[in-house]
Design a protein around this motif. Structure first.
Motif, PDB file in Angstrom:
ATOM      1  N   ASN A  15       0.812  -1.222   0.000  1.00  0.00           N
ATOM      2  CA  ASN A  15       0.000   0.000   0.000  1.00  0.00           C
ATOM      3  C   ASN A  15       0.842   1.269   0.000  1.00  0.00           C
ATOM      4  O   ASN A  15       0.402   2.297  -0.518  1.00  0.00           O
ATOM      5  N   VAL A  16       2.047   1.211   0.561  1.00  0.00           N
ATOM      6  CA  VAL A  16       2.964   2.345   0.435  1.00  0.00           C
ATOM      7  C   VAL A  16       3.355   2.525  -1.031  1.00  0.00           C
ATOM      8  O   VAL A  16       3.390   3.654  -1.552  1.00  0.00           O
ATOM      9  N   ILE A  17       3.615   1.417  -1.715  1.00  0.00           N
ATOM     10  CA  ILE A  17       3.947   1.476  -3.144  1.00  0.00           C
ATOM     11  C   ILE A  17       2.769   2.033  -3.936  1.00  0.00           C
ATOM     12  O   ILE A  17       2.939   2.908  -4.802  1.00  0.00           O
ATOM     13  N   TYR A  18       1.561   1.529  -3.653  1.00  0.00           N
ATOM     14  CA  TYR A  18       0.370   2.032  -4.351  1.00  0.00           C
ATOM     15  C   TYR A  18       0.206   3.534  -4.130  1.00  0.00           C
ATOM     16  O   TYR A  18      -0.097   4.286  -5.061  1.00  0.00           O
ATOM     17  N   VAL A 223       6.371  -1.285 -13.220  1.00  0.00           N
ATOM     18  CA  VAL A 223       6.356  -2.702 -13.613  1.00  0.00           C
ATOM     19  C   VAL A 223       6.754  -3.598 -12.437  1.00  0.00           C
ATOM     20  O   VAL A 223       6.031  -4.529 -12.069  1.00  0.00           O
ATOM     21  N   LEU A 224       7.924  -3.322 -11.854  1.00  0.00           N
ATOM     22  CA  LEU A 224       8.473  -4.221 -10.834  1.00  0.00           C
ATOM     23  C   LEU A 224       7.823  -4.049  -9.466  1.00  0.00           C
ATOM     24  O   LEU A 224       7.554  -5.036  -8.771  1.00  0.00           O
ATOM     25  N   PHE A 225       7.584  -2.807  -9.070  1.00  0.00           N
ATOM     26  CA  PHE A 225       7.077  -2.555  -7.721  1.00  0.00           C
ATOM     27  C   PHE A 225       5.553  -2.468  -7.686  1.00  0.00           C
ATOM     28  O   PHE A 225       4.904  -3.237  -6.974  1.00  0.00           O
ATOM     29  N   THR A 226       4.971  -1.515  -8.463  1.00  0.00           N
ATOM     30  CA  THR A 226       3.531  -1.290  -8.386  1.00  0.00           C
ATOM     31  C   THR A 226       2.730  -2.493  -8.855  1.00  0.00           C
ATOM     32  O   THR A 226       1.605  -2.695  -8.391  1.00  0.00           O
ATOM     33  N   THR A 227       3.268  -3.281  -9.767  1.00  0.00           N
ATOM     34  CA  THR A 227       2.514  -4.415 -10.299  1.00  0.00           C
ATOM     35  C   THR A 227       3.027  -5.747  -9.771  1.00  0.00           C
ATOM     36  O   THR A 227       2.348  -6.423  -9.007  1.00  0.00           O
ATOM     37  N   PHE A 228       4.236  -6.124 -10.143  1.00  0.00           N
ATOM     38  CA  PHE A 228       4.736  -7.469  -9.827  1.00  0.00           C
ATOM     39  C   PHE A 228       4.872  -7.695  -8.320  1.00  0.00           C
ATOM     40  O   PHE A 228       4.301  -8.639  -7.765  1.00  0.00           O
ATOM     41  N   ILE A 250      -6.016  -0.093   2.621  1.00  0.00           N
ATOM     42  CA  ILE A 250      -6.226   0.832   1.524  1.00  0.00           C
ATOM     43  C   ILE A 250      -6.326   2.270   2.023  1.00  0.00           C
ATOM     44  O   ILE A 250      -6.077   3.222   1.294  1.00  0.00           O
ATOM     45  N   TYR A 251      -6.670   2.431   3.323  1.00  0.00           N
ATOM     46  CA  TYR A 251      -6.757   3.780   3.899  1.00  0.00           C
ATOM     47  C   TYR A 251      -5.406   4.494   3.888  1.00  0.00           C
ATOM     48  O   TYR A 251      -5.339   5.721   3.984  1.00  0.00           O
ATOM     49  N   LEU A 252      -4.330   3.735   3.811  1.00  0.00           N
ATOM     50  CA  LEU A 252      -2.995   4.332   3.808  1.00  0.00           C
ATOM     51  C   LEU A 252      -2.684   5.057   2.496  1.00  0.00           C
ATOM     52  O   LEU A 252      -1.854   5.966   2.473  1.00  0.00           O
ATOM     53  N   GLN A 253      -3.326   4.632   1.422  1.00  0.00           N
ATOM     54  CA  GLN A 253      -2.958   5.169   0.111  1.00  0.00           C
ATOM     55  C   GLN A 253      -3.149   6.689  -0.005  1.00  0.00           C
ATOM     56  O   GLN A 253      -2.244   7.381  -0.485  1.00  0.00           O
TER      57      GLN A 253
END
Length: 302
Positions: A15-18, A223-228, A250-253
Motif C-alpha cells: 500500500n505504500v507502493i500504491y 512494472v516491478l514494484f507497483t505491479t509485480f 487501503i486507507y494508507l494510500q
C-alpha cells in the motif's frame, strides 16, 4: 506470530507502493509516454514475469469451463481497469485518484450482493451511500478545484475502481480452485492481448529516444514494484491474514499520496501540485473513509 508480522509488513509495503505510484506514474505522462503505451509496456513485462514465476513454481492446468472467468478477470482486472487508471491519472490529481480508489471495498460489497447474493445490512447500505456520496462529490469537484484535478480524470479513476472491484468478486471462486500465481498469470496474459488493439498505435508513436534515465526508472518502478511485487506481497499476505485485514490497509494510500504531493510541491518545487491539497479534498477523503469503515463492520451472527 512471525508469519503474521511478515504478512502485515507485506500489506504495508504494497500500500505504500500504491500510494506513491499515483504521482510517480503521472510524472512521465503524457510528455514522455502516453497512457495506452504505458499500459502496453506494464502488461507485457508483467505477463512475462508472472509466467516465468509460474513455469518455475506452479504446475497446474485450467479446466476449460473456467477460461470464461479468466477472460473476464483479464478484462476487468487488467485491461480495462489499467487503461482507465492510467488515462485517469494522466488527467487528474494524484490526491483525487487516491481518495476515489478507497471506494473499492464498497464496490466489492455491491457486486458481492448483486452477483454472489451475499447478505447486506442497513449499516452497509448506509456506508455505501456515504462513501459513494464522498466519491461522487469529489468527481464533480474536479473541474472546480485548483491544481491538477479533473472531473473526467476522476470519473476514469472511479471506473477503474469499479472494474477492479468487479474483478475481485469474479476472481474469488477461481482463487479457491487454483494457485494465485496461475490465476494472475492467465489474467495478465488475457489482459495484455485485449489492450494490444487500443495501445499499439500509441506505442509506435512514442519517441523512445527522448526517454531519460528518470523515464526508465519510473517505468521500472511501475512494472516491478507497483505491479509485480505488490501482487506477490498481497498473495503472500492472504496466506496468513483475512481479506478484510488486507483491504483495510487501503486507507494508507491517500495518506502516502498526500505526503508525496506535499514533497513534490514544496521540496522538489513542482508548482503544478501546490494547490492539489485543500480542505474540500480532505473532507471528501474523510467521508469516503467513513463510508468504507461502516461497510466493513462485521455482520453479527445469529
Amino acid at each position: 506470530m512471525k508469519n503474521t508480522f511478515k504478512a502485515h509488513a507485506a500489506i504495508l509495503g504494497a500500500n505504500v507502493i500504491y500510494g506513491a505510484n499515483y504521482i510517480i506514474a503521472k510524472g512521465i505522462m503524457p510528455d514522455k509516454i502516453g497512457p495506452a503505451a504505458f499500459v502496453f509496456i506494464r502488461l507485457a513485462c508483467c505477463t512475462a514475469l508472472f509466467w516465468g514465476v509460474k513455469k518455475l513454481t506452479v504446475k497446474e492446468k485450467i479446466k476449460q469451463k473456467d477460461f470464461i472467468r479468466l477472460i473476464l478477470c483479464g478484462f476487468f482486472g487488467a485491461a480495462a481497469n489499467m487503461m482507465f487508471f492510467f488515462h485517469g491519472i494522466n488527467l487528474t490529481s494524484p490526491i483525487d485518484a487516491s481518495i476515489i480508489m478507497t471506494i473499492t471495498p464498497v464496490i466489492v460489497l455491491i457486486f458481492s450482493y448483486l452477483i454472489l447474493k451475499e447478505r447486506i445490512t442497513k449499516n452497509r447500505v448506509l456506508g455505501i451511500l456515504i462513501g459513494g456520496a464522498g466519491a461522487v462529490f469529489l468527481i464533480l469537484y474536479g473541474n472546480k478545484a485548483s491544481g491538477t484535478s479533473s472531473a473526467l480524470g476522476n470519473f476514469f479513476v472511479f471506473l477503474n475502481a469499479s472494474f477492479y472491484g468487479l474483478y475481485l468478486v469474479i476472481v474469488k471462486t477461481l482463487m479457491k480452485k487454483y494457485n494465485a500465481i496461475t490465476v494472475v498469470s492467465w489474467m495478465f496474459l488475457f489482459g495484455f492481448i485485449m489492450v494490444i488493439p487500443f495501445s499499439i498505435n500509441d506505442l509506435i508513436s512514442t519517441n523512445f529516444e527522448a526517454f531519460t534515465l528518470n523515464t526508465y526508472l519510473v517505468i521500472g518502478f511501475v512494472v516491478l514494484f507497483t505491479t509485480f511485487l505488490t501482487y506477490i506481497f498481497n498473495i503472500y499476505a492472504l496466506n496468513y491474514v483475512s481479506p478484510s485485514v488486507t483491504s483495510s490497509y487501503i486507507y494508507l494510500q491517500p495518506v502516502i499520496s498526500f505526503i508525496m504531493v506535499s514533497v513534490y510541491a514544496h521540496i522538489l518545487m513542482k508548482s503544478e501540485y501546490a494547490q492539489d491539497i485543500d480542505l474540500v479534498k480532505i473532507l471528501s477523503c474523510l467521508v469516503v473513509v467513513a463510508g468504507v469503515y461502516i461497510t466493513s463492520i462485521p455482520l453479527k451472527k445469529n
